[in-house]
Design a protein around this motif. Sequence first.
Motif, PDB file in Angstrom:
ATOM      1  N   ALA A  55      -5.340   2.329  -9.022  1.00 46.85           N
ATOM      2  CA  ALA A  55      -4.445   1.521  -8.185  1.00 46.85           C
ATOM      3  C   ALA A  55      -4.332   2.124  -6.794  1.00 46.85           C
ATOM      4  O   ALA A  55      -4.313   1.406  -5.785  1.00 46.85           O
ATOM      5  CB  ALA A  55      -3.062   1.408  -8.838  1.00 46.85           C
ATOM      6  N   ALA A  56      -4.273   3.468  -6.709  1.00 47.57           N
ATOM      7  CA  ALA A  56      -4.233   4.128  -5.404  1.00 47.57           C
ATOM      8  C   ALA A  56      -5.553   3.940  -4.669  1.00 47.57           C
ATOM      9  O   ALA A  56      -5.581   3.751  -3.452  1.00 47.57           O
ATOM     10  CB  ALA A  56      -3.935   5.615  -5.574  1.00 47.57           C
ATOM     11  N   ASN A  57      -6.657   3.980  -5.408  1.00 43.59           N
ATOM     12  CA  ASN A  57      -7.968   3.753  -4.785  1.00 43.59           C
ATOM     13  C   ASN A  57      -8.053   2.336  -4.218  1.00 43.59           C
ATOM     14  O   ASN A  57      -8.582   2.126  -3.119  1.00 43.59           O
ATOM     15  CB  ASN A  57      -9.076   3.982  -5.811  1.00 43.59           C
ATOM     16  CG  ASN A  57     -10.463   3.849  -5.224  1.00 43.59           C
ATOM     17  OD1 ASN A  57     -11.020   2.752  -5.189  1.00 43.59           O
ATOM     18  ND2 ASN A  57     -11.017   4.945  -4.761  1.00 43.59           N
ATOM     19  N   ALA A  58      -7.521   1.364  -4.950  1.00 46.15           N
ATOM     20  CA  ALA A  58      -7.510  -0.014  -4.460  1.00 46.15           C
ATOM     21  C   ALA A  58      -6.651  -0.145  -3.209  1.00 46.15           C
ATOM     22  O   ALA A  58      -6.986  -0.899  -2.286  1.00 46.15           O
ATOM     23  CB  ALA A  58      -6.996  -0.948  -5.557  1.00 46.15           C
ATOM     24  N   ALA A  59      -5.556   0.602  -3.148  1.00 47.73           N
ATOM     25  CA  ALA A  59      -4.686   0.562  -1.965  1.00 47.73           C
ATOM     26  C   ALA A  59      -5.412   1.106  -0.742  1.00 47.73           C
ATOM     27  O   ALA A  59      -5.340   0.528   0.356  1.00 47.73           O
ATOM     28  CB  ALA A  59      -3.411   1.356  -2.231  1.00 47.73           C
ATOM     29  N   ILE A  60      -6.132   2.220  -0.910  1.00 47.57           N
ATOM     30  CA  ILE A  60      -6.877   2.796   0.215  1.00 47.57           C
ATOM     31  C   ILE A  60      -8.034   1.881   0.613  1.00 47.57           C
ATOM     32  O   ILE A  60      -8.349   1.736   1.799  1.00 47.57           O
ATOM     33  CB  ILE A  60      -7.377   4.207  -0.146  1.00 47.57           C
ATOM     34  CG1 ILE A  60      -6.173   5.156  -0.229  1.00 47.57           C
ATOM     35  CG2 ILE A  60      -8.381   4.724   0.879  1.00 47.57           C
ATOM     36  CD1 ILE A  60      -6.511   6.568  -0.568  1.00 47.57           C
TER      37      ILE A  60
ATOM     38  N   VAL B 185       0.832  -1.206   0.000  1.00 46.90           N
ATOM     39  CA  VAL B 185       0.000   0.000   0.000  1.00 46.90           C
ATOM     40  C   VAL B 185       0.862   1.249   0.000  1.00 46.90           C
ATOM     41  O   VAL B 185       0.640   2.188  -0.779  1.00 46.90           O
ATOM     42  CB  VAL B 185      -0.948  -0.001   1.213  1.00 46.90           C
ATOM     43  CG1 VAL B 185      -1.661   1.340   1.351  1.00 46.90           C
ATOM     44  CG2 VAL B 185      -1.979  -1.116   1.067  1.00 46.90           C
ATOM     45  N   ALA B 186       1.866   1.283   0.864  1.00 48.08           N
ATOM     46  CA  ALA B 186       2.711   2.470   0.976  1.00 48.08           C
ATOM     47  C   ALA B 186       3.450   2.762  -0.327  1.00 48.08           C
ATOM     48  O   ALA B 186       3.508   3.912  -0.777  1.00 48.08           O
ATOM     49  CB  ALA B 186       3.712   2.285   2.115  1.00 48.08           C
ATOM     50  N   SER B 187       3.996   1.733  -0.960  1.00 45.19           N
ATOM     51  CA  SER B 187       4.732   1.946  -2.205  1.00 45.19           C
ATOM     52  C   SER B 187       3.818   2.445  -3.310  1.00 45.19           C
ATOM     53  O   SER B 187       4.186   3.333  -4.085  1.00 45.19           O
ATOM     54  CB  SER B 187       5.443   0.660  -2.625  1.00 45.19           C
ATOM     55  OG  SER B 187       4.517  -0.391  -2.832  1.00 45.19           O
ATOM     56  N   GLN B 188       2.598   1.906  -3.388  1.00 46.55           N
ATOM     57  CA  GLN B 188       1.666   2.357  -4.426  1.00 46.55           C
ATOM     58  C   GLN B 188       1.261   3.816  -4.225  1.00 46.55           C
ATOM     59  O   GLN B 188       1.218   4.594  -5.182  1.00 46.55           O
ATOM     60  CB  GLN B 188       0.418   1.476  -4.428  1.00 46.55           C
ATOM     61  CG  GLN B 188      -0.675   1.935  -5.388  1.00 46.55           C
ATOM     62  CD  GLN B 188      -0.196   2.050  -6.811  1.00 46.55           C
ATOM     63  OE1 GLN B 188       0.253   1.069  -7.399  1.00 46.55           O
ATOM     64  NE2 GLN B 188      -0.264   3.241  -7.380  1.00 46.55           N
ATOM     65  N   LEU B 189       0.980   4.203  -2.998  1.00 47.36           N
ATOM     66  CA  LEU B 189       0.567   5.581  -2.740  1.00 47.36           C
ATOM     67  C   LEU B 189       1.702   6.562  -3.006  1.00 47.36           C
ATOM     68  O   LEU B 189       1.471   7.664  -3.529  1.00 47.36           O
ATOM     69  CB  LEU B 189       0.071   5.711  -1.299  1.00 47.36           C
ATOM     70  CG  LEU B 189      -1.235   4.967  -0.998  1.00 47.36           C
ATOM     71  CD1 LEU B 189      -1.554   5.018   0.487  1.00 47.36           C
ATOM     72  CD2 LEU B 189      -2.388   5.555  -1.797  1.00 47.36           C
ATOM     73  N   LEU B 190       2.920   6.172  -2.688  1.00 43.34           N
ATOM     74  CA  LEU B 190       4.062   7.044  -2.979  1.00 43.34           C
ATOM     75  C   LEU B 190       4.275   7.177  -4.481  1.00 43.34           C
ATOM     76  O   LEU B 190       4.584   8.261  -4.979  1.00 43.34           O
ATOM     77  CB  LEU B 190       5.320   6.494  -2.315  1.00 43.34           C
ATOM     78  CG  LEU B 190       5.398   6.678  -0.795  1.00 43.34           C
ATOM     79  CD1 LEU B 190       6.545   5.867  -0.217  1.00 43.34           C
ATOM     80  CD2 LEU B 190       5.585   8.151  -0.445  1.00 43.34           C
ATOM     81  N   VAL B 191       4.093   6.095  -5.219  1.00 43.05           N
ATOM     82  CA  VAL B 191       4.225   6.153  -6.672  1.00 43.05           C
ATOM     83  C   VAL B 191       3.146   7.056  -7.272  1.00 43.05           C
ATOM     84  O   VAL B 191       3.395   7.824  -8.205  1.00 43.05           O
ATOM     85  CB  VAL B 191       4.152   4.738  -7.276  1.00 43.05           C
ATOM     86  CG1 VAL B 191       3.995   4.793  -8.793  1.00 43.05           C
ATOM     87  CG2 VAL B 191       5.395   3.940  -6.905  1.00 43.05           C
ATOM     88  N   THR B 192       1.947   7.005  -6.716  1.00 46.06           N
ATOM     89  CA  THR B 192       0.859   7.864  -7.195  1.00 46.06           C
ATOM     90  C   THR B 192       1.191   9.335  -6.989  1.00 46.06           C
ATOM     91  O   THR B 192       0.928  10.171  -7.851  1.00 46.06           O
ATOM     92  CB  THR B 192      -0.447   7.513  -6.464  1.00 46.06           C
ATOM     93  OG1 THR B 192      -0.797   6.150  -6.749  1.00 46.06           O
ATOM     94  CG2 THR B 192      -1.584   8.426  -6.903  1.00 46.06           C
ATOM     95  N   VAL B 193       1.785   9.659  -5.855  1.00 46.14           N
ATOM     96  CA  VAL B 193       2.104  11.054  -5.538  1.00 46.14           C
ATOM     97  C   VAL B 193       3.331  11.521  -6.314  1.00 46.14           C
ATOM     98  O   VAL B 193       3.367  12.638  -6.832  1.00 46.14           O
ATOM     99  CB  VAL B 193       2.331  11.220  -4.026  1.00 46.14           C
ATOM    100  CG1 VAL B 193       2.843  12.608  -3.701  1.00 46.14           C
ATOM    101  CG2 VAL B 193       1.027  10.966  -3.284  1.00 46.14           C
ATOM    102  N   GLY B 194       4.360  10.666  -6.423  1.00 40.07           N
ATOM    103  CA  GLY B 194       5.575  11.026  -7.138  1.00 40.07           C
ATOM    104  C   GLY B 194       6.659  11.538  -6.215  1.00 40.07           C
ATOM    105  O   GLY B 194       6.472  11.694  -4.998  1.00 40.07           O
TER     106      GLY B 194
ATOM    107  N   ALA C 231      -9.096  13.582  -4.658  1.00 37.07           N
ATOM    108  CA  ALA C 231      -9.537  13.475  -6.048  1.00 37.07           C
ATOM    109  C   ALA C 231      -8.601  12.578  -6.844  1.00 37.07           C
ATOM    110  O   ALA C 231      -9.037  11.781  -7.689  1.00 37.07           O
ATOM    111  CB  ALA C 231      -9.625  14.864  -6.676  1.00 37.07           C
ATOM    112  N   LEU C 232      -7.297  12.682  -6.573  1.00 37.79           N
ATOM    113  CA  LEU C 232      -6.310  11.860  -7.283  1.00 37.79           C
ATOM    114  C   LEU C 232      -6.491  10.383  -6.972  1.00 37.79           C
ATOM    115  O   LEU C 232      -6.308   9.530  -7.851  1.00 37.79           O
ATOM    116  CB  LEU C 232      -4.901  12.313  -6.895  1.00 37.79           C
ATOM    117  CG  LEU C 232      -3.732  11.535  -7.492  1.00 37.79           C
ATOM    118  CD1 LEU C 232      -3.710  11.654  -9.008  1.00 37.79           C
ATOM    119  CD2 LEU C 232      -2.414  12.022  -6.914  1.00 37.79           C
ATOM    120  N   THR C 233      -6.852  10.050  -5.747  1.00 36.60           N
ATOM    121  CA  THR C 233      -7.009   8.649  -5.346  1.00 36.60           C
ATOM    122  C   THR C 233      -8.431   8.145  -5.497  1.00 36.60           C
ATOM    123  O   THR C 233      -8.723   7.007  -5.118  1.00 36.60           O
ATOM    124  CB  THR C 233      -6.572   8.471  -3.881  1.00 36.60           C
ATOM    125  OG1 THR C 233      -7.334   9.358  -3.036  1.00 36.60           O
ATOM    126  CG2 THR C 233      -5.104   8.778  -3.708  1.00 36.60           C
TER     127      THR C 233
END
Length: 388
Positions: A289-294, A240-249, A263-265
């Motif tokens: 993918a970020a929505n699935a992580a949350i 989860v942490a890696s996916q959310l960080l990738v989403t943010v950049g 909105a992004l997630t």
Amino acid sequence: MANDLLKVIAGVDTHADTHHVAIITEHGKHVADQEFLAVGSGYRKIFAFITEFGPVLGVGIEGTGSYGAELSRVLTKEGLTVQEINRPNRQARRLRGKSDPLDAYQAAESVLAQRGTSTPKAKDGPVECLRVVRAARISAMKARTIAVNQIKGILVSAAEPLRSKYRGMSSVQLIPALERSRPAGTLTDPEYATAMVLKNLATRYRNLDREISQADDQLAEILAVHAPMLCDLPGVGTEVASQLLVTVGDNPERIGNEAQFAALTGTAPIPASSGKTTRHRLSHGGDRAANAAIHHVVVSRMATDQRTKDYVARRTEEGKSKKEIMRCLKRYVSREIYGQLTNPQPAPAISDLRPTRQQLGLTLQTGRQTLRNLAGHPFPHRTRTQPR
């Protein structure tokens, strides 16, 4: 010779081998366009071409995450303001036609109008490392799933002696058993050929499993250095942490506030009311993918976190459905994670709060009010850090 009075905006249509660059003035007048090779020398020529006509107000690039990634990095290092251009309006494209010069001018005009633009990801730090490791891990997981499905599919139509040998085994038992097997015979024998293929697939599965474990260790190592406190949040693990960080950049400042992060997630509530019904639903946009992580975090907390269990019970008594409760929880989780990404803080230890509260004979509301009074909080009502 550059005209100091002429301010320009550049647009770039990117491709694998070439980039087409167009220049317009700050009033939208077309100035020039040219094609360059997508190589190091070509990037330097692009910078010289863009700055030839005067001060550059901005550069719009299509595909900053793919073909335009290196050009975006080069121009940013040179001090130019780079913006990512989203997909053009299809109706406008049908009316105007499509070509590399037209697309480049369209990119520049989008920057001028501030329409369909966003800040590109930096792709120059630890988050980019997470992204490439995750890309390899995801492909390995898909290949592993294909391998085990092929094993089960081949066994369905295999000869009875082979089927009976492995009948009733789970996947955990089947893979080692096939890997240990020693088929004997010739390739003209269907039973031998089937047994040999099953052994090869089991070996492939085992190798992919080791590759996934190695990727997990690499992700954990990067997170331990870059964002060690993110995994302290309840329900947030390495995946989860890696996916959310990738989403943010690598440049989280590109997201201005927690509402933009929601909105992004895809966790921003959208009105879905009609007549006498007043309700909200989650946005279907954003990074799925970020929505699935949350969503994973919410499901985990509903099963293990006592605070979340108490909240679910209270909202259920109020008549809320499980879907509505999860919507509220997703919004809360996205707010909490955004705060941790932008202002990392050690996660509070909550394992002993419930026993202590029960020992003191305090209700949830009384305990919350007591803690707020001790902290000197001026507002006794519920804050935005709590789910609604």
